[in-house]
Design an enzyme around this catalytic site. Structure first.
Site, PDB file in Angstrom:
ATOM      1  N   ASP A 171      33.501  33.695  -2.623  1.00  0.00           N
ATOM      2  CA  ASP A 171      34.745  34.722  -2.533  1.00  0.00           C
ATOM      3  C   ASP A 171      35.128  35.140  -1.247  1.00  0.00           C
ATOM      4  OD1 ASP A 171      34.800  37.373  -4.097  1.00  0.00           O
ATOM      5  OD2 ASP A 171      32.822  38.074  -3.535  1.00  0.00           O
ATOM      6  N   ASP A 173      35.965  39.187  -0.101  1.00  0.00           N
ATOM      7  CA  ASP A 173      35.018  40.663  -0.171  1.00  0.00           C
ATOM      8  C   ASP A 173      33.663  40.679  -0.650  1.00  0.00           C
ATOM      9  OD1 ASP A 173      37.694  41.903   0.539  1.00  0.00           O
ATOM     10  OD2 ASP A 173      37.900  41.526  -1.510  1.00  0.00           O
TER      11      ASP A 173
END
Length: 788
Positions: A171, A173
């Site tokens: 991932d 953010d």
């Protein structure tokens, strides 16, 4: 030549059918629409000879034919005359085609070039059903069949096993970067004299042109795109992390952000495309607007996949997931793409800022942010927000209502509007500049107090708002190395013993986790927001994966109470004081940072650096009769058949267990019953007041100091609302100062803050609030603490 294609009757056929005759044999060449077999079936129709009204029904035999939907050579026939076919799952025969069209792109077969749109006809046979799996990261238009996907994944598995690699889905953010659009960062970067310059001098920037949001069916002139500057802080140690992981993992990016954003971030963290290449999946092609799913990347086999993400809920806590502590560099900003994700109001997600002044400012900023989002949600924006207000009280409900499919234009529009508003709010309000200003004022006030009270004052805190001491990736390297080693130890052992079952990370990772914190039993106090079901809180789900047992009361089995640090302004909660009084030697009282350290390193770390100070006897005082009353209630609760407390909910094997009979929300509690309790309690208020007047000098019998009086944002609870509607204001005599001082020691800090903030000059209001607290005690007596 390709593999043979199974031919089945369509689901619309008049089942059951009886095969009358077969019109072909094995080896025959079949053209499209050539009759393969004839069958008979029965229907009920009006009897033409019936004189009744309505007429009687009669069973009539009908004849049907089945034509081949494709052309090719008959490879096998699986039916015979007079055989009955009951449903559409029966494979009638197999035809070998020149091309089975198992790889398709944009309505064309990628293997033979035939237009599959032209192949559609009255037979209803859909060639697109042969290729339903999107295999490209950047374009969902390329689709293949399940069998083709299995072949590709099998080939990939063999290659990875030869290289002794696994797959790592990453991932973006708050997992490997933190981003903001606050232009204050750019100003600080260009000013070496600014106290925040050392922290932001390596922040990366990029600009994106973003299309304006227009209402559905917009026919007006095309609006010009807007430009937005992003400021990105790379998580410390990321370069070394990617370099080490590249030797053991094939890495993919999977983000809920837009594709343009994902590509820009990838250019920052992997400028040469060495680690991720074109393996980047964004929300634009993921197939869901609210959740992530490994099957989008690996539709057949996820046994070699590891996920790292700061959010577990968007993955539905898949077994492959290794949740990381969110990277929170820009104070008060959070996830810039949070509008694309389910909302997590008030839940503690990471360590508390070590600098207390910044921690206070961040807490205030989070509260302000939640209030702003609440106002935004009930506003009217292009009619979409108005619709959300009418149909859903919060973001999560809205997502459930609308669903998460990629074709949901309403949800897509609403998410885009919310994100744009959030971006514009950051750009115009400049939250980082405001927090820096607040910090400077706080420091001036603190310096003044120190100079006037003591010459031995502690060293002044630094003047900068932003500070980076994150080391999550260092711990993550060790964890991923251990997972890789465990997998290939089992793989080598499997090969040596000629076992046919290969290792599976969906089983390996949960097993490794469940052994890390066995024997730890935690009571959260003042951590889980009011109204959040303890079993659905992220921190609880995360803990249980590691073998932690989570309870909701002070039982002898408790090994740790996890609560916030205490101070004269924010003293310990009632349950924390009870735990310290009853089990001072066996229960360790720690702040949440201890727990996050354990979860990051997959080991039980020493508590010494995380212990909550218990040195002030005034803060930790609890009356003996309160202790006895609390213990009595626990005993009564255990013995009550209609109210069962599970003292050790959760065993590390799952997170769906818990308190089957506890109250988790206002909906679970009968309003009629609550209303009656209010009436009963109010009827005795005057008597209680008289008794207090008559026995003011005697020892107080104790209050029910539960941690449930007010919500985390300071709003009145539902019981307080009911009380205000029912209570008639009466004149209450003010208690003397000594009594006030004594009673204040038995009030939880959230009650103290509530009373103090209600208007210190109004004595009657203070008393009223205390009575309301007593009312809540009475109503919630005997039930699980709603806050937990």
């Amino acid at each position: 030549m390709s593999d043979s294609t199974p031919i089945k009757l369509p689901s619309s056929a008049p089942f059951p059918v009886i095969i009358s005759s077969i019109q072909c044999k094995k080896g025959d060449s079949i053209s499209k629409h050539e009759t393969i077999f004839k069958y008979k079936y029965w229907v009920y129709q009006d009897d033409p000879n019936s004189k009744e009204d309505p007429p009687k029904k009669m069973r009539a035999e009908c004849i049907g034919t089945f034509e081949s939907p494709i052309e090719g050579t008959v490879e096998s026939i699986n039916i015979h005359p007079q055989e009955e076919v009951m449903h559409s799952d029966v494979e009638i025969l197999h035809i070998k085609e020149a091309c089975a069209h198992t790889v398709q792109y944009g309505g064309l077969c990628a293997l033979c070039g035939k237009s599959l749109e032209e192949e559609r006809d009255y037979s209803g046979y859909d060639y697109e059903d042969r290729a339903t799996i999107a295999m490209s990261h950047d374009n969902s238009g390329l689709k293949i069949s399940f069998d083709e996907a299995a072949k590709i994944e099998h080939s990939t598995t063999d290659r990875l096993n030869e290289e002794e690699k696994l797959i790592l889905v990453v991932d973006l953010d708050q997992t490997v970067i933190h981003a903001t659009v606050d232009p204050t960062v750019g100003e600080w970067q260009s000013d070496p004299s600014n106290p925040n310059y050392p922290a932001v001098k390596d922040v990366k920037t990029f600009c994106l042109e973003e299309d304006p949001i227009v209402p559905p069916g917009w026919t007006g002139p095309k609006l010009a795109p807007t430009k937005c500057w992003y400021y990105v802080k790379v998580r410390p140690g990321l370069s070394e992390f990617l370099q080490k992981m590249d030797t053991k993992y094939e890495m993919h990016i999977y983000t809920m952000a837009t594709r343009n954003y994902a590509l820009a971030i990838a250019k920052i963290i992997d400028p040469d495309g060495k680690y991720f290449g074109d393996r980047i999946l964004s929300r634009d092609e993921s197939g869901s607007l609210t959740h992530k799913n490994l099957k989008r990347l690996f539709p057949v086999d996820q046994s070699m996949v590891v996920i790292i993400d700061d959010r577990g809920d968007v993955w539905q806590w898949e077994n492959n997931l290794i949740k990381v502590v969110p990277y929170d560099f820009f104070v008060g900003i959070g996830d810039i793409n949070s509008s694309f994700l389910p909302k997590k109001n008030g839940q503690l997600t990471g360590p508390i800022k070590k600098r207390k002044s910044v921690a206070k400012l961040e807490a205030a900023a989070e509260l302000s942010k939640e209030e702003g989002e609440a106002k935004l949600q009930v506003g009217e924006t292009n009619g979409v927000q108005e619709h959300a207000q009418e149909n859903s009280p919060n973001t999560v409900d809205r997502i459930i209502e609308l669903g998460g499919g990629e074709g949901n234009t309403n949800l897509l529009l609403e998410q885009s509007i919310t994100r744009n508003q959030s971006i514009e709010q950051q750009q115009h309000e400049r939250p980082l500049a405001k927090l820096q200003h607040d910090l400077e004022q706080l420091q001036e006030k603190s310096d003044g107090e120190k100079s006037s009270h003591s010459e031995d004052a502690e060293d002044e805190e630094e003047e900068n708002l932003l500070y980076d001491d994150d080391n999550e990736l260092m711990s993550l390297v060790k964890v991923l190395d251990n997972v890789h080693e465990e997998y290939y130890n089992l793989y080598d052992d499997t090969k040596a013993k000629l076992h046919s079952i290969k290792p599976d990370l969906t089983k390996i990772i949960p097993r490794m986790k469940s052994q890390c914190l066995q024997g730890v039993t935690i009571l959260f106090s003042g951590i889980i927001p009011l109204g959040v079901n303890i079993d659905s809180a992220d921190i609880v789900i995360w803990c249980k994966q590691f073998g932690v047992k989570v309870v909701n009361e002070v039982y002898p089995e408790v090994t740790h109470v996890v609560c916030r640090d205490v101070s004269p302004e924010t003293g310990p909660t009632f349950k924390t004081r009870v735990a310290h009084k009853l089990y001072p030697d066996s229960i360790k009282i720690v702040n949440p940072d201890w727990l996050f350290s354990c979860l990051s390193t997959w080991t039980k770390v020493d508590e010494e650096d995380y212990l909550v100070s218990t040195s002030d006897p005034k803060l930790w005082f609890v009356k003996p009769n309160e202790i006895e009353k609390y213990k009595k209630k626990l005993e009564e609760a255990k013995q009550t058949t209609n109210f069962e407390i599970d003292p050790l909910s959760g065993n590390g094997e799952g997170w769906n267990g818990g308190r089957s009979n506890s109250i988790n929300s206002i909906e679970d509690y009968g309003l009629d019953e609550a209303d009656q309790e209010v009436d009963d309690f109010l009827a005795g208020l005057s008597d209680d007041d008289n008794e207090d007047d008559n026995h003011g000098n005697e020892e107080d019998e104790g209050d029910d100091d539960e941690e449930v009086t007010a919500t985390s944002d300071g709003n009145d609870s539902f019981i307080r609302d009911i009380y205000k509607k029912k209570r008639t204001v009466t004149q209450v005599e003010e208690e003397d100062d000594d009594s006030d001082q004594e009673d204040s020691m038995d009030v939880d800090d959230n009650k103290k803050r509530k009373i103090n903030s209600s208007g210190g000059d109004d004595g009657e209001q203070d008393v009223n609030d205390n009575e309301i607290d007593d009312l809540e005690q009475a109503l919630l007596d005997g039930f699980d603490d709603l806050e937990e």
